[in-house]
Design an enzyme around this catalytic site. Sequence first.
Site, short mmCIF file in Angstrom:
data_model
loop_
_atom_site.label_atom_id
_atom_site.label_comp_id
_atom_site.label_asym_id
_atom_site.label_seq_id
_atom_site.Cartn_x
_atom_site.Cartn_y
_atom_site.Cartn_z
CG HIS A 194 -2.42 -0.77 1.23
ND1 HIS A 194 -2.47 -1.33 2.47
CD2 HIS A 194 -2.27 -1.59 -0.28
CE1 HIS A 194 -3.70 -2.11 1.99
NE2 HIS A 194 -3.76 -2.29 0.19
CG ASP A 233 -2.12 -11.24 -13.47
OD1 ASP A 233 -1.61 -11.35 -12.42
OD2 ASP A 233 -2.73 -10.69 -13.52
C1 PEP Z 1 -1.40 -6.86 -16.01
O1 PEP Z 1 -1.89 -8.15 -14.94
O2 PEP Z 1 -0.32 -7.03 -16.41
C2 PEP Z 1 -2.37 -6.48 -15.89
C3 PEP Z 1 -1.90 -5.43 -15.89
O3 PEP Z 1 -3.35 -6.39 -14.85
P1 PEP Z 1 -3.28 -6.26 -13.33
O4 PEP Z 1 -1.89 -5.31 -12.99
O5 PEP Z 1 -4.32 -5.38 -13.30
O6 PEP Z 1 -3.50 -7.77 -12.99
MG MG Z 2 -3.78 -8.75 -14.73
#
Ligand code: PEP
Ligand code: MG
Length: 575
Positions: free
Chosen positions: A195, A460
């Site tokens: 955070h 991800d």
């Molecule tokens: C990602 O996974 O790259 C993405 C943009 O989504 P988030 O970071 O919100 O999971």
């Molecule tokens: Mg993502």
Amino acid sequence: MSFILHGIAVSSGIAIGHAHKTASAALEVMHYLIPRNQIDTETKRLDDAFATVRAEFDTLRSSVSDGPALAEFSAFLELHHMILDDPTLMEAARDIISQTQCNAEWALAQQKNVLLEQFEAIDDAYLRERKTDVEQVVDRVLKALLGHPGYQPPPSRHSGDHILVARDLSPADIMQYKPHQFTAFLTDMGSLTSHTAIVARSLNIPSVVALHHAHQLILEGDCLVVDGCQGIIIVNPDKYVLDEYRLRQSQFELEKQKLRRLKSVKAVTLDGTTIDLLANIELPSDLEQVKENGAAGIGLFRSEFLFMNRDDLPGEEEQFEAYRTVATQMRGKPVTIRTFDLGADKNLKYVAQTAANPALGLRAIRLSLSEPQMFLTQLRAILRASKFGNIKILIPMLSNLNEVNQTLHMIEYAKQTLCNEQTDFDEKIQIGGMIEIPAAALSVEIFLQRLDFLSIGTNDLIQYTLAVDRVDDSVAHLYDPFHPAVLWLISRVIQLSARAEKPVSICGEMAGDLQFTRLLLGMGLQQFSMYPSQLLAIKNQILKSNLPDIISLAQRIVRADNPEKMHQLLMKLNS
Ligand code: PEP
Ligand code: MG
């Protein structure tokens, strides 16, 4: 004595100043016994301390003006309020006082240890991280009991150049310190996704976290250089080092000023290829930064932030207003709304996280399809707002064709309900999918057949390709965007999208990382979506890049399998 500390760079910039350390209340707790007839008085001391902190939170809340950090800050305050009011904290401490006849501070510290041990045993990394919030709240109450003021002004001898050195800082602390104009802050704890890191980025203060022993090693008033770009702290630098960093600091400021001039310049490479530089946002209040940095549109609206830190779900009207605000304010520029990506580390407040591996569980589109009513409400809100601008729908975490088909079916159904009510929407609204799972990247052709565009979520994609939890600091060194497998998957998705003549963007952190701009351009990427504050630096790099010069080098990097060779080629590409 001069020495150097290394941590995680969270917010860029260079600061030179003097250390102002925050006190650690936990260290000052004494233990003594009280007579039985004073138990009520001691319990009242405890109650008063809780009331003081409650009042501090109320003052804090009313002192924060509207702005990009407000929503995040309110959410953190709410969380801290909840912890403060939880009976397992106050009631248990009261019981300890009456059962063991100890002083209030000791009782509270004992109960804090019990809670921290319970948090330590939790499997879920996100929940485990909340342990820090419990510590911060208890420390505040301890400070109130010990008669410490919430904020201790730094000594005036180094006025104007204070660098806050803390074991950990809650977002509430940062907001409280903000009017006192610290030039930077350092913490022993924290990770890129903590955070504190999130608020630091939105406040634009150079900062470094995860320094482990900085609070112990740095003394009050020590001269510090904080390099928020490299994650380096130099304690008591000699004159030459200081001169060098003063130079770097003015160069950094100059660079920032120069970049501001690029705000209205089009992002075009030297050979004339136009690149779309889009912004990622969490809430409509982020639009100010989007405009300040001249974004060509919103490439990722993380709509799940509308759902978090509250006791209820946002209804169709509330969501519609939020989406319409963004669409209207962007005046026809694209606004890509990602349907809620809840689950894993982004949860509804009132849903207990019980999955053993939440990142692999009921997250994003999986959750949406299992909660059709909630999904339908969002889809209707997005569709209704689509009449007011250039809205696109983006589906997170797709892994198979079935999910695509079910989602398209739901969207059709939502359209139908609106038609029945004679409510207008953009009938040609574009629907895209996020490529975040290796299986999706490997079978991207089937997604391209059904969807209008793709967006690669590298945050991800890296996590799932390398099996490295993106929020776990202990494996952060294995989280490697430059891993050949990751690069190969990204390049594959870009190539196949181009072949299918469908737009593709990257909206993960890689899109805002300067060391990868040319590599991604060379792979054929023409849409980048990132934190608004990174936009101008990336644009600057694009303006200096010539695609014919970089394509073959980028391809050699993607084909290479030797990390050393890959790094050499990347350096050459970026030189
Ligand atoms: C990602 O996974 O790259 C993405 C943009 O989504 P988030 O970071 O919100 O999971
Ligand atoms: Mg993502």
